[in-house]
Write a protein that holds these residues in place. Structure first.
Motif, PDB file in Angstrom:
ATOM      1  N   GLU A 127      32.589  44.116  41.699  1.00  0.00           N
ATOM      2  CA  GLU A 127      33.401  44.418  41.862  1.00  0.00           C
ATOM      3  C   GLU A 127      33.046  45.155  43.201  1.00  0.00           C
ATOM      4  OE1 GLU A 127      36.042  44.855  40.750  1.00  0.00           O
ATOM      5  OE2 GLU A 127      34.616  43.588  38.964  1.00  0.00           O
ATOM      6  N   SER A 185      34.650  40.178  42.438  1.00  0.00           N
ATOM      7  CA  SER A 185      35.230  38.722  40.880  1.00  0.00           C
ATOM      8  C   SER A 185      36.121  38.274  41.482  1.00  0.00           C
ATOM      9  CB  SER A 185      35.402  39.329  39.616  1.00  0.00           C
ATOM     10  OG  SER A 185      35.660  40.863  40.176  1.00  0.00           O
ATOM     11  N   THR A 222      37.205  41.586  46.595  1.00  0.00           N
ATOM     12  CA  THR A 222      35.971  41.979  45.686  1.00  0.00           C
ATOM     13  C   THR A 222      35.179  40.492  45.426  1.00  0.00           C
ATOM     14  OG1 THR A 222      36.895  42.438  43.552  1.00  0.00           O
ATOM     15  CG2 THR A 222      36.152  43.766  44.135  1.00  0.00           C
TER      16      THR A 222
END
Ligand SMILES: Nc1ncnc2c1ncn2[C@@H]1O[C@H](COP(=O)(O)OP(=O)(O)OP(=O)(O)O)[C@@H](O)[C@H]1O
Ligand SMILES: [Mg+2]
Lengths: 261, 220
Positions: free
Chosen positions: A143, A108, A106
């Protein structure tokens, strides 16, 4: 502009890099010396094959110089043992034309990886990832996976990733060359914010004159592995920093004949 | 028609168990040793990060020799090694030795191939942020290559199942051996067909599972 006390965060001294080809050596970077002032946005412009990417890669020693020294923040990278060099690289961010994100994780997590490599504890990592995401305006994409983002958004993720370890220097290799003009302007704004807001020195390699004109405080022109011309901006306009000639001079200075050396 | 099949039910289950042991251990060997070997093959290649002509030549030769050896001859040639490792050259455990060695060589090639598909730029990005070798491998290479690695392991597993069918020669047992001994040699065609169907189902299951996992892991 005040010149005294300006400190070179990056200094290349007589750096050369050749590549072995079938028919002898090709000198990609040829005896280049360059000082990049702390807080500046230093552009390197030149035609394809001029050696711009090689020069940029010499700065964080992704390419080992055959000769010369690279000094970042007072430390001579060329003499560092590899472990120390890795530590130094944590404080030199880098972004690329093709973003080079890890596409299987993802957004992040991408930003968190440099922190994981640096051994930052989890709670701190999460806080830092959020800060970086907020900075590039992608908090809502945390996400998602890179494949779900546009090119401009991916470059923002790459920027956030490069910023996560709070570098003093950011190296950019044609960061807008695969983006459309509107997105290019957005990314250049982000780079301006990084420079102005966070005080990060930026070195940007490009072949687009517009990028230089809208962003840079200093420009070096590269031709055939050498820096053939350099300029710094004073009161909004570029002034030649040394008496040289180069094919970009008229373009950088604006209307021909308006500025004299 | 099902009488003969039912009659050999116990032996059938036993042979499925043997196949699982042989293939399971080979898969384990492929992961434990084939994965690092494949990674080394990748790094030593010309133009890669730790380019090393000599090591590359040595490793490639070993892998190629193992892979080009007629399998049954390899089994025979490895008997001393098998004796040394397992204590005997006969039986299911003994059969896992040559199988595992082929498994390591076979999977290492597929690992090398998968890693070659990771864009060079990703490696560059990893190095630029100060990644160590292990950081580069585990946080970048294996992550980006993971669906290929799983697919490669799936293909390998199916090959190991196929190799395992001839391990009857050293008393390894397994479904293939069952098909030959009870079905073919005793003229019990139903038993043979039954065993073949078991093999087909096994292969389909492996392919389906591997394919699904690989697809789920791929976010690119
Ligand atoms: N690893 C390498 N091996 C051999 N030659 C190389 C290598 N890397 C770069 N070169 C050569 O060095 C020269 C400069 O390459 P470089 O990528 O630095 O140019 P550039 O100015 O960034 O060009 P572009 O605008 O096309 O990106 C080119 O002629 C290139 O072919
Ligand atoms: Mg380039």
């Amino acid at each position: 502009m005040e010149r005294k006390g300006e400190f070179a965060i990056l200094s290349l001294s007589r750096v050369s890099k050749g590549f072995k080809l079938k028919d002898g050596m090709y000198q990609a970077v040829d005896d280049v010396s360059l000082d990049v002032k702390k807080g500046s946005i230093h552009g390197v412009i030149g035609e394809s094959g001029a050696g711009k990417s090689t020069l940029l890669r010499l700065i964080n020693l992704l390419e080992k110089p055959d000769q010369g020294t690279v000094t970042v923040d007072g430390h001579n990278l060329t003499e560092m043992p590899s472990k120390q060099l890795r530590k130094a690289r944590e404080k030199i961010g880098m972004i690329f034309q093709q973003f080079n994100l890890v596409n299987n994780v993802t957004v992040s997590r991408n930003i968190s990886i440099p922190l994981e490599l640096a051994g930052v504890p989890k709670r701190e990592r999460m806080k830092r990832v959020k800060e970086c995401l907020d900075f590039v305006g992608l908090a809502d994409k945390a996400e998602q996976y890179p494949a779900q983002l546009s090119g401009g958004q991916r470059q923002r993720v790459a920027i956030a990733r490069a910023l996560s370890n709070s570098p003093g220097l950011l190296l950019c290799d044609e960061p807008t060359s695969s983006l459309d003009p509107g997105t290019t302007a957005d990314i250049l704004d982000v780079l301006k914010d990084i420079n102005g807001g966070l005080g990060v020195t930026v070195v940007i390699v490009t072949h687009e004159m517009d990028v230089v004109k809208s962003l840079c405080t200093h420009v070096s022109v590269m031709e055939k592995g050498r820096i053939v011309d350099s300029f710094s901006r004073q009161d909004g306009d570029f002034r030649p920093a040394a008496v040289r000639t180069g094919s970009y001079r008229d373009q950088i200075l604006g209307k021909a004949g308006e500025t004299h050396v | 028609m099902f009488d003969s099949v039912l009659q050999y039910q116990a032996q059938m289950w036993e042979s499925i168990g043997e196949t699982f042991i042989m293939v399971g251990i080979s898969v384990g060997a492929a992961l434990l040793l084939g994965l690092p070997l494949g990674t080394l093959l990748f790094f030593c290649r010309k133009g890669q990060l730790y380019e090393n002509k000599t090591l590359s030549l040595v490793l490639n030769s070993i892998v190629n020799i193992i892979r080009s050896f007629p399998f049954l001859l390899l089994v025979v040639a490895l008997i001393p090694v098998t004796r040394f490792l397992v204590g005997t050259a006969i039986g299911t455990m003994a059969a896992t030795v040559p199988l595992s060695i082929v498994a390591i060589a076979y999977y290492s090639r597929l690992v090398e191939q998968s890693l070659l598909e990771v864009p060079k730029g990703v490696i560059e990005a990893a190095l630029s942020m100060g990644a160590s070798k292990l950081g580069l491998i585990f946080k970048f290479l294996y992550v980006e290559a993971r669906s290929g690695l799983v697919l490669g392991l799936t293909t390998s597993t199916i090959s190991f199942i196929s190799y395992s069918t001839v391990m009857g020669v050293v008393g390894g047992g397994g479904v293939g051996d069952f098909a030959i001994r009870y079905g073919y040699q005793r003229f019990e065609t139903e038993v043979m067909i039954y065993a073949i169907i078991v093999m087909i189902v096994l292969v389909q299951l492996v392919q389906f599972t591997g394919g699904t996992i690989s697809r789920l892991l791929d976010k690119r």
